[in-house]
Design a protein around this motif. Structure first.
Motif, short mmCIF file in Angstrom:
data_model
loop_
_atom_site.label_atom_id
_atom_site.label_comp_id
_atom_site.label_asym_id
_atom_site.label_seq_id
_atom_site.Cartn_x
_atom_site.Cartn_y
_atom_site.Cartn_z
N SER A 151 0.84 -1.20 0.00
CA SER A 151 0.00 0.00 0.00
C SER A 151 0.87 1.24 0.00
N ALA A 152 0.42 2.24 -0.73
CA ALA A 152 1.13 3.52 -0.78
C ALA A 152 0.10 4.64 -0.74
N TYR A 153 0.55 5.78 -0.24
CA TYR A 153 -0.34 6.94 -0.14
C TYR A 153 0.48 8.18 -0.42
N TYR A 154 -0.16 9.17 -1.06
CA TYR A 154 0.56 10.36 -1.50
C TYR A 154 -0.15 11.63 -1.05
N GLY A 155 0.63 12.65 -0.81
CA GLY A 155 0.07 13.96 -0.57
C GLY A 155 -0.54 14.51 -1.85
N ASP A 156 -1.54 15.36 -1.72
CA ASP A 156 -2.25 15.85 -2.90
C ASP A 156 -1.33 16.59 -3.86
N SER A 157 -0.34 17.28 -3.33
CA SER A 157 0.51 18.11 -4.19
C SER A 157 1.48 17.29 -5.05
N VAL A 158 1.65 16.01 -4.75
CA VAL A 158 2.61 15.20 -5.50
C VAL A 158 1.95 14.02 -6.22
N LYS A 159 0.65 13.84 -5.98
CA LYS A 159 -0.05 12.70 -6.56
C LYS A 159 0.07 12.72 -8.08
N GLY A 160 0.42 11.57 -8.65
CA GLY A 160 0.56 11.47 -10.09
C GLY A 160 1.94 11.84 -10.61
N ARG A 161 2.76 12.44 -9.74
CA ARG A 161 4.12 12.83 -10.17
C ARG A 161 5.21 12.06 -9.42
N PHE A 162 4.94 11.73 -8.18
CA PHE A 162 5.92 11.04 -7.34
C PHE A 162 5.48 9.59 -7.13
N THR A 163 6.48 8.72 -6.98
CA THR A 163 6.22 7.32 -6.68
C THR A 163 7.15 6.85 -5.57
N ILE A 164 6.58 6.21 -4.57
CA ILE A 164 7.38 5.64 -3.48
C ILE A 164 7.42 4.13 -3.67
N PHE A 165 8.60 3.55 -3.49
CA PHE A 165 8.72 2.10 -3.58
C PHE A 165 9.92 1.67 -2.74
N SER A 166 9.94 0.41 -2.39
CA SER A 166 10.98 -0.08 -1.50
C SER A 166 11.63 -1.34 -2.05
N ASP A 167 12.85 -1.56 -1.61
CA ASP A 167 13.59 -2.77 -1.92
C ASP A 167 14.06 -3.33 -0.59
N ASN A 168 13.30 -4.27 -0.05
CA ASN A 168 13.62 -4.79 1.27
C ASN A 168 14.96 -5.53 1.30
N ALA A 169 15.36 -6.09 0.19
CA ALA A 169 16.64 -6.79 0.14
C ALA A 169 17.80 -5.81 0.34
N LYS A 170 17.58 -4.55 -0.02
CA LYS A 170 18.61 -3.52 0.13
C LYS A 170 18.34 -2.60 1.30
N ASN A 171 17.27 -2.88 2.07
CA ASN A 171 16.90 -2.01 3.20
C ASN A 171 16.77 -0.55 2.75
#
Length: 124
Positions: free
Chosen positions: A57-77
């Motif tokens: 699950s991910a959630y974004y502030g209104d000012s960045v929605k559609g432009r920013f993406t958050i993602f993680s790589d748990n293998a790399k912490n």
């Protein structure tokens, strides 16, 4: 105690892109919800994006929605913030934060650990 180190900030022209990284010292990184906040000069810290510990699950502030993406790589912490279509209003110090909660949270007080911040400047 989790230590968070951000990197990837810098100067970029309007319309450009940057990818921020946040490396965590904790091997149980995958058990933390992660978030990004930012603070511009003279303004309060603002929620940008958050991702659940599972990455589902991910959630974004209104000012960045559609432009920013958050993602993680748990293998790399590591958690990332891909920022596209940047504009001068995105200029700020960007902070990475970790939360013990398993759901996505957006409030500053929901986060237990913070990085030192990385400067992002959008200017021509």
């Amino acid at each position: 105690q989790v230590q968070l180190v951000e990197s990837g900030g810098g100067l970029v022209q309007p319309g450009g892109s940057l990818r921020l990284s946040c490396a965590a010292s904790e091997r149980t990184f995958s058990r933390y919800g992660m978030g990004w906040f930012r603070q511009a000069p003279g303004k309060e810290r603002e929620f940008v994006a958050a991702i659940s510990w599972s990455g589902g699950s991910a959630y974004y502030g209104d000012s960045v929605k559609g432009r920013f993406t958050i993602f993680s790589d748990n293998a790399k912490n590591t958690v990332y913030l891909q920022m596209n279509s940047l504009n001068p209003e995105d200029t700020a110090v960007y902070y990475c934060a970790a939360s013990h909660t398993v759901v996505v949270v957006t409030g500053e007080t929901d986060y237990d650990y913070w990085g030192q911040g990385t400067q992002v400047t959008v200017s021509s």
